[in-house]
Motif scaffolding. Structure first.
Motif, mmCIF file in Angstrom:
data_model
loop_
_atom_site.group_PDB
_atom_site.id
_atom_site.type_symbol
_atom_site.label_atom_id
_atom_site.label_comp_id
_atom_site.label_asym_id
_atom_site.label_seq_id
_atom_site.Cartn_x
_atom_site.Cartn_y
_atom_site.Cartn_z
ATOM 1 N N VAL A 263 -83.371 54.880 4.457
ATOM 2 C CA VAL A 263 -84.236 55.981 4.036
ATOM 3 C C VAL A 263 -84.348 56.953 5.195
ATOM 4 N N ALA A 264 -84.174 58.247 4.906
ATOM 5 C CA ALA A 264 -84.327 59.287 5.931
ATOM 6 C C ALA A 264 -85.025 60.486 5.314
ATOM 7 N N ALA A 265 -85.641 61.285 6.160
ATOM 8 C CA ALA A 265 -86.332 62.470 5.665
ATOM 9 C C ALA A 265 -85.358 63.454 5.035
ATOM 10 N N ASP A 266 -84.162 63.576 5.627
ATOM 11 C CA ASP A 266 -83.168 64.524 5.124
ATOM 12 C C ASP A 266 -81.789 64.105 5.616
ATOM 13 N N LEU A 267 -80.805 64.964 5.433
ATOM 14 C CA LEU A 267 -79.424 64.607 5.765
ATOM 15 C C LEU A 267 -79.177 64.457 7.261
ATOM 16 N N ALA A 268 -80.096 64.906 8.082
ATOM 17 C CA ALA A 268 -79.944 64.681 9.522
ATOM 18 C C ALA A 268 -79.899 63.190 9.834
ATOM 19 N N GLY A 269 -80.447 62.377 8.940
ATOM 20 C CA GLY A 269 -80.427 60.938 9.137
ATOM 21 C C GLY A 269 -79.028 60.346 9.211
ATOM 22 N N LEU A 270 -78.043 61.044 8.660
ATOM 23 C CA LEU A 270 -76.663 60.582 8.737
ATOM 24 C C LEU A 270 -76.172 60.486 10.175
ATOM 25 N N PHE A 271 -76.709 61.329 11.037
ATOM 26 C CA PHE A 271 -76.185 61.449 12.398
ATOM 27 C C PHE A 271 -77.080 60.792 13.441
ATOM 28 N N ALA A 272 -78.180 60.203 12.984
ATOM 29 C CA ALA A 272 -79.050 59.437 13.877
ATOM 30 C C ALA A 272 -78.538 57.995 13.928
ATOM 31 N N PRO A 273 -78.978 57.213 14.911
ATOM 32 C CA PRO A 273 -78.594 55.800 14.926
ATOM 33 C C PRO A 273 -78.976 55.116 13.618
ATOM 34 N N ALA A 274 -78.150 54.184 13.195
ATOM 35 C CA ALA A 274 -78.408 53.490 11.934
ATOM 36 C C ALA A 274 -79.781 52.823 11.930
ATOM 37 N N GLU A 275 -80.215 52.320 13.074
ATOM 38 C CA GLU A 275 -81.509 51.632 13.139
ATOM 39 C C GLU A 275 -82.674 52.569 12.843
ATOM 40 N N ALA A 276 -82.442 53.898 12.918
ATOM 41 C CA ALA A 276 -83.512 54.855 12.647
ATOM 42 C C ALA A 276 -83.693 55.125 11.164
ATOM 43 N N ALA A 277 -82.843 54.539 10.315
ATOM 44 C CA ALA A 277 -82.967 54.752 8.883
ATOM 45 C C ALA A 277 -82.951 53.459 8.079
ATOM 46 N N VAL A 278 -82.524 52.359 8.679
ATOM 47 C CA VAL A 278 -82.407 51.116 7.933
ATOM 48 C C VAL A 278 -83.786 50.578 7.560
ATOM 49 N N ILE A 279 -83.850 49.849 6.449
ATOM 50 C CA ILE A 279 -85.093 49.200 6.031
ATOM 51 C C ILE A 279 -85.152 47.832 6.713
ATOM 52 N N PRO A 280 -86.045 47.631 7.669
ATOM 53 C CA PRO A 280 -86.091 46.335 8.363
ATOM 54 C C PRO A 280 -86.742 45.265 7.497
ATOM 55 N N ALA A 281 -86.078 44.124 7.377
ATOM 56 C CA ALA A 281 -86.626 43.040 6.556
ATOM 57 C C ALA A 281 -87.872 42.429 7.194
ATOM 58 N N ASN A 282 -87.854 42.314 8.521
ATOM 59 C CA ASN A 282 -88.987 41.721 9.224
ATOM 60 C C ASN A 282 -89.344 42.574 10.439
ATOM 61 N N GLY A 283 -89.367 43.876 10.229
ATOM 62 C CA GLY A 283 -89.591 44.776 11.349
ATOM 63 C C GLY A 283 -91.020 44.772 11.845
ATOM 64 N N ALA A 284 -91.176 44.973 13.156
ATOM 65 C CA ALA A 284 -92.504 45.055 13.756
ATOM 66 C C ALA A 284 -92.800 46.443 14.279
ATOM 67 N N GLU A 285 -91.744 47.222 14.598
ATOM 68 C CA GLU A 285 -91.935 48.567 15.137
ATOM 69 C C GLU A 285 -90.879 49.503 14.591
ATOM 70 N N ALA A 286 -91.276 50.767 14.424
ATOM 71 C CA ALA A 286 -90.332 51.807 14.022
ATOM 72 C C ALA A 286 -90.935 53.165 14.347
ATOM 73 N N GLY A 287 -90.278 53.888 15.235
ATOM 74 C CA GLY A 287 -90.668 55.261 15.531
ATOM 75 C C GLY A 287 -92.110 55.464 15.929
ATOM 76 N N GLY A 288 -92.703 54.550 16.658
ATOM 77 C CA GLY A 288 -94.083 54.700 17.083
ATOM 78 C C GLY A 288 -95.084 53.959 16.221
ATOM 79 N N TRP A 289 -94.645 53.408 15.108
ATOM 80 C CA TRP A 289 -95.511 52.615 14.237
ATOM 81 C C TRP A 289 -95.322 51.133 14.538
#
Length: 338
Positions: A263-289
């Motif tokens: 999931v990404a806000a827009d098409l710029a997500g194509l060029f960001a690292p994959a970890e910045a758009a992937v849905i983490p199954a057991n994630g604890a942190e993402a982008g400051g959250w």
């Protein structure tokens, strides 16, 4: 791209794929206006040598017309890169019916042209004895042609819908789509179409991959019920962009058949690292959250909070808020703030 074809932590998301299949409405443009960044994204992909395809449920334009529209917006496209539900529906009818068979067309002139080019005869009335009814979106579709279509289907004509999108995205908000028009006949006839060609059926995705000889395609769309469900059905990874129809609340409520890989806000997500758009199954942190024991706090872009929450909610969790900002997002997205 890594040699094993996968995406590494520091790779751009797109580097793991050899073909990007774009939906159009809500991803590249809204009705007749390009979405910010779409032209630049396509240009970057072309410069990288990545194959492109455009797969649209919109049956109101032909492939060449779609390519002309895109090029006029500064988004480069060739007619043979465009797959439309109108062209696919006409091709399916041509495989089923004898040459020259009459087909009652509900939709735009583009759909009639596709039917004609497929070697069939477009007609408008029950008295023309149509062997099939093909129904696609057209802004001028009215009661008269819907009535003729209902009579023809009731008399035994095959009923084919190009797609069942309930709405179309627009700068003014969601507008009635072909699915809304299909529902008119569904109500009148008390039955479903014999065939729906467009997404979420996998045909457009599979055709795009086959034409490009792609081994690892990525589907990009804005709708969970068509683009993402179609990609899941075709066995493809998918990227949902939040520039069109589906929003955060729908993402969080999505069944397994409609869950995107990214999931990404827009098409710029194509060029960001994959970890910045992937849905983490057991994630604890993402982008400051942070999400610890189901409690969301921190701050950052809403899309990053959405990714964290999606993985947690899809796994059966019920999040609570650990900050005012988190509580606001949870409330906006239909989750109990706690």
């Amino acid at each position: 791209m890594r040699r094993d074809g996968g995406v590494g932590v520091t790779d751009r998301l797109v580097d793991g794929y050899d073909l990007v299949i774009f939906d159009l409405d809500g991803v590249v443009y809204l009705i007749d206006k390009p979405i910010a960044g779409a032209a630049e994204a396509v240009s970057r992909l072309r410069a990288d040598g990545t194959s492109l395809a455009y797969a649209t449920n919109n049956a109101s334009r032909r492939a060449a017309d779609v390519a002309d529209l895109l090029n006029g917006m500064g988004v480069s496209a060739e007619p043979d890169e465009v797959l439309t539900s109108a062209g696919a529906a006409a091709a399916r009818l041509a495989q089923t019916l004898p040459a020259g068979a009459p087909v009652l067309v509900v939709g735009a002139e583009a759909l009639k042209a596709e039917v004609r080019d497929a070697g069939l005869t477009p007609v408008e009335r029950l008295e023309d004895n149509p062997a099939a009814v093909v129904q696609g979106f057209g802004p001028d579709v009215g009661w008269k042609v819907l009535a003729e279509a209902a009579l023809a289907v009731r008399a035994g004509a095959m009923w084919v819908a190009t797609n069942t999108d309930r709405t179309l995205p627009s700068p003014r908000g969601a507008l009635p789509g072909n699915g809304s028009l299909v529902s008119v006949l569904r109500t009148a006839l008390d039955r479903e179409p014999d065939l729906v060609v467009g997404k979420p059926a996998p045909a457009l995705f599979e055709t795009a991959a086959s034409l490009s000889k792609s081994r690892r395609p990525l589907a990009v769309g804005d709708r969970l019920d068509t683009d993402i469900e179609g990609a899941v059905g075709a066995g493809m990874d998918s990227l949902l962009v939040l520039t069109g129809v589906s929003g955060p609340a729908e993402v969080l409520a999505a069944p397994a058949s409609r869950r995107p890989t990214y999931v990404a806000a827009d098409l710029a997500g194509l060029f960001a690292p994959a970890e910045a758009a992937v849905i983490p199954a057991n994630g604890a942190e993402a982008g400051g959250w942070r999400l610890v024991d189901g409690r969301l706090d921190g701050t950052g872009a809403p899309v990053d909070a959405l990714r964290l929450l999606a993985g947690y909610v899809w796994g059966g969790g019920r999040p609570t808020s650990g900050s005012d900002e988190a509580g606001k997002l949870l409330a906006e997205w239909g989750l109990t703030a706690g």
